[in-house]
Design an enzyme around this catalytic site. Sequence first.
Site, short mmCIF file in Angstrom:
data_model
loop_
_atom_site.label_atom_id
_atom_site.label_comp_id
_atom_site.label_asym_id
_atom_site.label_seq_id
_atom_site.Cartn_x
_atom_site.Cartn_y
_atom_site.Cartn_z
N HIS A 106 0.82 -1.22 0.00
CA HIS A 106 0.00 0.00 0.00
C HIS A 106 0.85 1.27 0.00
CE1 HIS A 106 -3.77 -2.29 1.68
NE2 HIS A 106 -3.53 -2.54 0.41
N CYS A 117 4.29 12.13 -14.00
CA CYS A 117 5.28 11.31 -14.72
C CYS A 117 5.63 10.01 -14.01
CB CYS A 117 6.55 12.11 -14.99
SG CYS A 117 7.59 12.35 -13.53
#
Length: 231
Positions: A106, A117
């Site tokens: 996570h 990006c």
Amino acid sequence: MKKIVILTGAGISAESGLGTFRDEGGLWAQHAIEDVATPEGFARDAQLVHDFYNARRANAAQAQPNAAHHALARLEAEHPGEVFIITQNVDALHERAGSRNVLHMHGQLDRALCGACGHRWDAPAVMRPEDACPACRVRATRPDVVWFGEIPYGMERIDPALSEADLFAAIGTSGQVFPAAAYGQHARRMGAHTVELNLEDSAASRDFDDCLRGKATEIVPLWVEGLLSRA
Ligand code: OAD
């Protein structure tokens, strides 16, 4: 018992002073998931989301690894086979206790991610909506944590590890968030012995061959001691 795969959740860090999500007074009783843990919430109010993770980052930086984290690091150091920790936790307490083979499915509070990006870097203590990505300069900086509706990290490593595990243990997790909630069932079906270590029954308890109940700082060191003495 060659390959040991261990899934950890918020319960292992509870006694280090980091709140869990679903226990009484837990994080999801204080904050709406859709506001602070979804891409839509971040698009609506980036400052609110940064405030939430900045506070959690500060708490996590102050917290110390506890006896359960240390016991798992000892297991990795002394067990003759592989020990692989898959954690749902975004704190760094496993690494700070000395564990090396850790996957943060996570994400991590101490990392930043560029939403434009995909570049990742070490997060500053306080992140702000106006922070620019050091690589592309776009102002789309977010915490490198996985939100609801996003795909957890490392699935390409997790699936084969579950299939090859001789022993699978889940520690301090309520078994309510998928895909992690299905890992016990998956590992058992592929031949692993499965053990759950938790304060109480979880939503996934039926998938485990053995269930050990109690505080992580008490039951995890005992369990590790037993494994190492049998190795
Ligand atoms: P939860 O808060 O859902 O569950 C914590 C579990 O730990 C519960 O079953 C508690 O009984 C147990 N527990 C509490 N204190 C303990 C202690 N001292 N010793 C042993 N067990 C204890 O946390 P997770 O299962 O980790 O995801 O939650 C999974 C995911 O849901 C999180 O990674 C997060 C959250 O939404 C995202 O944000 C994507």
